[in-house]
Design a protein around this motif. Structure first.
Motif, PDB file in Angstrom:
ATOM      1  N   GLN A 187       0.424  -1.625   0.043  1.00 21.15           N
ATOM      2  CA  GLN A 187      -0.492   0.301   0.100  1.00 21.15           C
ATOM      3  C   GLN A 187       1.023   1.349   0.423  1.00 21.15           C
ATOM      4  O   GLN A 187       0.187   2.540  -0.897  1.00 21.15           O
ATOM      5  CB  GLN A 187      -1.037  -0.369   1.212  1.00 21.15           C
ATOM      6  N   LEU A 188       2.040   0.927   0.333  1.00 21.36           N
ATOM      7  CA  LEU A 188       2.758   2.598   0.610  1.00 21.36           C
ATOM      8  C   LEU A 188       4.047   2.526  -0.819  1.00 21.36           C
ATOM      9  O   LEU A 188       4.578   2.981  -0.914  1.00 21.36           O
ATOM     10  CB  LEU A 188       3.568   2.439   1.892  1.00 21.36           C
ATOM     11  N   SER A 189       3.990   1.689  -1.492  1.00 18.46           N
ATOM     12  CA  SER A 189       4.902   1.306  -2.961  1.00 18.46           C
ATOM     13  C   SER A 189       4.262   2.227  -3.794  1.00 18.46           C
ATOM     14  O   SER A 189       2.970   2.596  -3.710  1.00 18.46           O
ATOM     15  CB  SER A 189       5.058   0.385  -3.182  1.00 18.46           C
ATOM     16  N   THR A 190       4.737   2.235  -4.695  1.00 14.80           N
ATOM     17  CA  THR A 190       4.246   2.961  -6.053  1.00 14.80           C
ATOM     18  C   THR A 190       3.002   1.945  -6.552  1.00 14.80           C
ATOM     19  O   THR A 190       3.264   2.116  -8.170  1.00 14.80           O
ATOM     20  CB  THR A 190       5.596   3.229  -7.120  1.00 14.80           C
ATOM     21  N   ARG A 191       2.938   0.486  -5.901  1.00 12.01           N
ATOM     22  CA  ARG A 191       2.286  -0.096  -6.919  1.00 12.01           C
ATOM     23  C   ARG A 191       1.184  -0.310  -6.403  1.00 12.01           C
ATOM     24  O   ARG A 191       0.633  -0.877  -6.901  1.00 12.01           O
ATOM     25  CB  ARG A 191       3.426  -2.021  -7.072  1.00 12.01           C
ATOM     26  N   ALA A 192       0.339   0.545  -5.171  1.00  9.24           N
ATOM     27  CA  ALA A 192      -0.712   0.366  -5.352  1.00  9.24           C
ATOM     28  C   ALA A 192      -1.860   0.038  -5.845  1.00  9.24           C
ATOM     29  O   ALA A 192      -2.846  -0.245  -4.904  1.00  9.24           O
ATOM     30  CB  ALA A 192      -0.734   1.568  -3.477  1.00  9.24           C
ATOM     31  N   HIS A 193      -1.948   0.692  -6.673  1.00  8.33           N
ATOM     32  CA  HIS A 193      -3.133   1.024  -7.609  1.00  8.33           C
ATOM     33  C   HIS A 193      -2.771  -0.657  -8.462  1.00  8.33           C
ATOM     34  O   HIS A 193      -4.002  -0.562  -8.889  1.00  8.33           O
ATOM     35  CB  HIS A 193      -3.333   2.236  -8.933  1.00  8.33           C
ATOM     36  N   LYS A 194      -1.811  -1.087  -7.970  1.00 12.21           N
ATOM     37  CA  LYS A 194      -2.277  -2.135  -9.508  1.00 12.21           C
ATOM     38  C   LYS A 194      -2.161  -3.880  -8.004  1.00 12.21           C
ATOM     39  O   LYS A 194      -2.377  -3.713  -6.432  1.00 12.21           O
ATOM     40  CB  LYS A 194      -1.061  -2.913  -9.459  1.00 12.21           C
ATOM     41  N   PRO A 195      -2.445  -5.439  -8.399  1.00 10.34           N
ATOM     42  CA  PRO A 195      -2.839  -6.309  -7.421  1.00 10.34           C
ATOM     43  C   PRO A 195      -2.217  -6.753  -6.449  1.00 10.34           C
ATOM     44  O   PRO A 195      -0.525  -6.512  -6.582  1.00 10.34           O
ATOM     45  CB  PRO A 195      -3.423  -7.597  -8.630  1.00 10.34           C
ATOM     46  N   PHE A 196      -2.313  -7.258  -5.153  1.00 10.54           N
ATOM     47  CA  PHE A 196      -1.479  -7.342  -3.787  1.00 10.54           C
ATOM     48  C   PHE A 196      -2.003  -9.083  -4.151  1.00 10.54           C
ATOM     49  O   PHE A 196      -3.212  -9.176  -3.787  1.00 10.54           O
ATOM     50  CB  PHE A 196      -1.806  -7.086  -2.791  1.00 10.54           C
ATOM     51  N   VAL A 197      -1.101 -10.200  -4.577  1.00 13.52           N
ATOM     52  CA  VAL A 197      -1.830 -11.292  -4.577  1.00 13.52           C
ATOM     53  C   VAL A 197      -1.333 -12.292  -3.950  1.00 13.52           C
ATOM     54  O   VAL A 197       0.180 -12.079  -3.837  1.00 13.52           O
ATOM     55  CB  VAL A 197      -1.678 -11.759  -6.156  1.00 13.52           C
ATOM     56  N   VAL A 198      -1.768 -12.692  -2.718  1.00 15.67           N
ATOM     57  CA  VAL A 198      -1.306 -13.715  -2.089  1.00 15.67           C
ATOM     58  C   VAL A 198      -1.482 -14.894  -1.796  1.00 15.67           C
ATOM     59  O   VAL A 198      -2.495 -15.477  -2.650  1.00 15.67           O
ATOM     60  CB  VAL A 198      -2.144 -13.835  -0.794  1.00 15.67           C
ATOM     61  N   VAL A 199      -0.492 -15.933  -1.950  1.00 22.53           N
ATOM     62  CA  VAL A 199      -0.386 -17.386  -2.117  1.00 22.53           C
ATOM     63  C   VAL A 199       0.226 -17.742  -0.783  1.00 22.53           C
ATOM     64  O   VAL A 199       1.568 -17.732  -0.011  1.00 22.53           O
ATOM     65  CB  VAL A 199       0.094 -17.968  -3.135  1.00 22.53           C
ATOM     66  N   ASN A 200      -0.424 -19.468   0.224  1.00 22.48           N
ATOM     67  CA  ASN A 200       0.308 -19.453   0.743  1.00 22.48           C
ATOM     68  C   ASN A 200       1.442 -21.405   0.448  1.00 22.48           C
ATOM     69  O   ASN A 200       0.272 -21.833   0.234  1.00 22.48           O
ATOM     70  CB  ASN A 200      -0.452 -19.938   1.871  1.00 22.48           C
ATOM     71  N   CYS A 201       1.546 -21.177   0.403  1.00 22.47           N
ATOM     72  CA  CYS A 201       2.689 -21.963  -0.343  1.00 22.47           C
ATOM     73  C   CYS A 201       3.053 -23.326   1.164  1.00 22.47           C
ATOM     74  O   CYS A 201       3.081 -24.396   0.168  1.00 22.47           O
ATOM     75  CB  CYS A 201       4.482 -21.917  -0.256  1.00 22.47           C
ATOM     76  N   ALA A 202       1.966 -23.483   2.405  1.00 18.25           N
ATOM     77  CA  ALA A 202       2.548 -24.456   2.557  1.00 18.25           C
ATOM     78  C   ALA A 202       1.416 -25.277   2.618  1.00 18.25           C
ATOM     79  O   ALA A 202       0.763 -26.674   3.027  1.00 18.25           O
ATOM     80  CB  ALA A 202       2.175 -24.106   4.451  1.00 18.25           C
ATOM     81  N   THR A 203      -0.065 -24.749   1.970  1.00 19.70           N
ATOM     82  CA  THR A 203      -1.720 -25.467   2.044  1.00 19.70           C
ATOM     83  C   THR A 203      -1.712 -26.421   0.205  1.00 19.70           C
ATOM     84  O   THR A 203      -2.167 -26.565   0.182  1.00 19.70           O
ATOM     85  CB  THR A 203      -2.497 -23.953   1.854  1.00 19.70           C
ATOM     86  N   LEU A 204      -0.888 -26.124  -0.397  1.00 25.17           N
ATOM     87  CA  LEU A 204      -0.640 -26.717  -2.009  1.00 25.17           C
ATOM     88  C   LEU A 204       0.333 -26.857  -2.222  1.00 25.17           C
ATOM     89  O   LEU A 204       1.006 -27.086  -1.743  1.00 25.17           O
ATOM     90  CB  LEU A 204      -0.763 -25.152  -2.883  1.00 25.17           C
ATOM     91  N   GLN A 205      -0.592 -28.864  -2.699  1.00 25.95           N
ATOM     92  CA  GLN A 205       0.693 -29.536  -2.597  1.00 25.95           C
ATOM     93  C   GLN A 205       1.307 -29.432  -4.475  1.00 25.95           C
ATOM     94  O   GLN A 205       1.660 -27.624  -5.226  1.00 25.95           O
ATOM     95  CB  GLN A 205      -0.522 -30.699  -3.476  1.00 25.95           C
ATOM     96  N   GLU A 206       2.972 -29.927  -4.435  1.00 21.12           N
ATOM     97  CA  GLU A 206       3.426 -29.129  -5.222  1.00 21.12           C
ATOM     98  C   GLU A 206       2.997 -29.220  -6.710  1.00 21.12           C
ATOM     99  O   GLU A 206       3.578 -27.863  -7.455  1.00 21.12           O
ATOM    100  CB  GLU A 206       4.425 -30.128  -5.756  1.00 21.12           C
TER     101      GLU A 206
END
Length: 477
Positions: A216-235
């Motif tokens: 939110q404080l970056s110059t990219r704030a108007h673009k997507p913020f995407v979250v992925v939890n690496c522990a919950t998905l199979q390889e």
């Protein structure tokens, strides 16, 4: 009728007048848009390549439809500008084959005839729009901008409903401890850059919140913020989520899907629990970090992305590297800037502030409940192994289950009222005098509202002795 050098000049002049009204594409997209310009006439192709490059595009020139398709099979492009009349494979046939690739690349047709029939045929075949030749450069530039905007929206919308965080307002950190103030200063320094940030801390300390604030404080704030939890998905599923896949890449891949790196293009991708990645996936992630290029599962085409990476872990990655569970080269790539989040035990002075904050949130539709001083004292002594997440869940439970407007010690869960008996850290014979002394000092320090002179008097020790004990037990305040 084809545009020659002599005819190009007036259109070029008009382009520079219009250009002043638009942002530079490096700011708009975060990188130069990639264009294929296809025309079989050498003179016209060379002139347009030169002018499109001057306009801020990264241009690849092709003399035929076959050459265009070959390039598109090797690399992803934003827009193709395609002449409709070419020997061999004409523009319409080339356009159809481009669409068969299931690419999100937009196609603009150039036609010398300018007939309605050609325009309708091109648009029915999937073209974004068409222009007649000779074309004015400013008209082509405006059309390119619109095509780029459409492509970007398509890429963002493909997965936004699934995994993109919809930040309502600005995320905040609650607290006024020395550790939190130092962390906030560091965040303000790193947020405006595009540097990779590795966020370390115990579970429940708020690593995702920190990532949101950086975005939110970056110059990219108007673009997507995407979250992925690496522990919950199979390889295999994780690779498909991160990099995307093409139709038929594996059993169940009934349609092509773009990956989260593409969804976050221009924005931020937060890789939570990155220490859980397999060594195989780590190798593929390293390639993206190094080159900014991804390949969808089952595809050989290279897709260039401009995605900032924020990563988080509750593991000691140095130890993981030593044990061969985490790639050393990837660790050094990720460890550009490291933010270490303090546990709640290390910022106990923030507990009353956090409690007040959560009670405000959970009591918005009802009268605010008040924590009695005796209950506050008990909560201050509890070690909070689950950190802020545990504190938040505890208060939500108390708001729901406690009758009346006050919360007393009797309302608190057993594990909080008797931490020495139920804590996973201290129980039975493992209780030491140091553990008890530290908790008692913290209790009295809280009761005296942080006044060290009054605390020393209440404990029956000198002020110098108190300072020595605070230092020994790593108590900042």
């Amino acid at each position: 009728m084809r545009l020659c050098k002599a005819k190009a000049s007036p259109y070029i002049a008009k382009y520079f007048i219009i250009k002043n009204h638009f942002e530079n594409y490096d700011n708009f997209m975060g990188k130069k848009p990639t264009i294929i310009f296809t025309d079989d006439e050498d003179t016209f192709r060379n002139i347009m390549a030169k002018e499109l490059s001057r306009m801020g595009y990264k241009v690849t020139c092709c003399a035929s439809g076959a050459e265009t398709l070959k390039n598109m099979q090797e690399r992803d492009f934003d827009v193709v500008i395609l002449d409709i009349t070419m020997p061999g494979m004409d523009g319409i046939e080339t356009l159809r084959k481009i669409k068969d690739l299931e690419s999100t690349t937009e196609v603009i047709i150039l036609t010398g005839q300018g007939t309605i029939e050609n325009a309708v045929q091109a648009i029915k075949s999937g073209a974004y729009d068409y222009l007649t030749k000779p074309c004015r450069l400013h008209e082509l530039d405006v059309l390119l901008q619109k095509a780029l905007e459409k492509r970007q929206l398509q890429r963002e919308n493909a997965h936004l409903k699934r995994l993109v965080k919809d930040a309502q307002g600005t995320s905040i950190m609650v607290g006024n401890s020395i550790a939190i103030n130092a962390l906030y200063k560091m965040i303000h320094k790193v947020a405006p850059s595009d540097a990779i940030v590795l966020i370390q801390g115990e579970s429940g300390t708020g690593k995702e919140l920190i990532a949101q604030i950086i975005h939110q404080l970056s110059t990219r704030a108007h673009k997507p913020f995407v979250v992925v939890n690496c522990a919950t998905l199979q390889e295999t599923l994780l690779e498909s989520e991160l990099f995307g896949h093409i139709k038929g890449a594996f059993t169940g891949a009934t349609e092509s899907r773009i990956g989260l790196f593409e969804v976050a293009d221009g924005g931020t991708l937060f890789l939570d629990e990155i220490g859980e990645l397999t060594v195989n996936t780590q190798a593929k992630l390293l390639r993206v970090v190094q080159s900014g290029e991804v390949r969808r599962v089952g595809d050989n085409r290279i897709i260039t992305v401009d995605t900032r990476i924020l990563a988080a872990t509750n593991k000691n990655l140095v130890l993981e590297v030593k044990n061969g569970k985490f790639r050393e080269d990837l660790y050094f790539r990720l460890n550009v800037i490291t933010l270490s989040l303090p546990s709640l035990r290390e910022r106990q002075e923030d507990i009353p502030i956090l409690i007040d904050h959560f009670l405000d949130n959970f009591c918005q539709n009802t009268q605010k409940k008040k924590l009695l001083p005796e209950a506050m004292s008990v909560m201050m002594q509890y070690p909070w192994p689950g950190n802020i997440r545990e504190l938040k869940n505890t208060l939500e439970r108390l708001v729901v289950l406690t009758e009346g407007d006050t919360i007393s010690p009797e309302d608190l869960p057993d594990n909080i009222r008797n931490p020495l008996l139920t804590s996973g850290e201290i129980k039975g014979a493992e209780i030491t005098l140091s553990d008890i002394e530290k908790k008692h000092i913290l209790k009295v320090l809280h009761e005296k509202q942080g006044n060290k002179t009054l605390t020393a008097e209440a404990l029956g020790i000198s002020l110098k002795t108190l300072y020595n004990k605070l230092k020994a037990y790593h108590i900042d305040r």
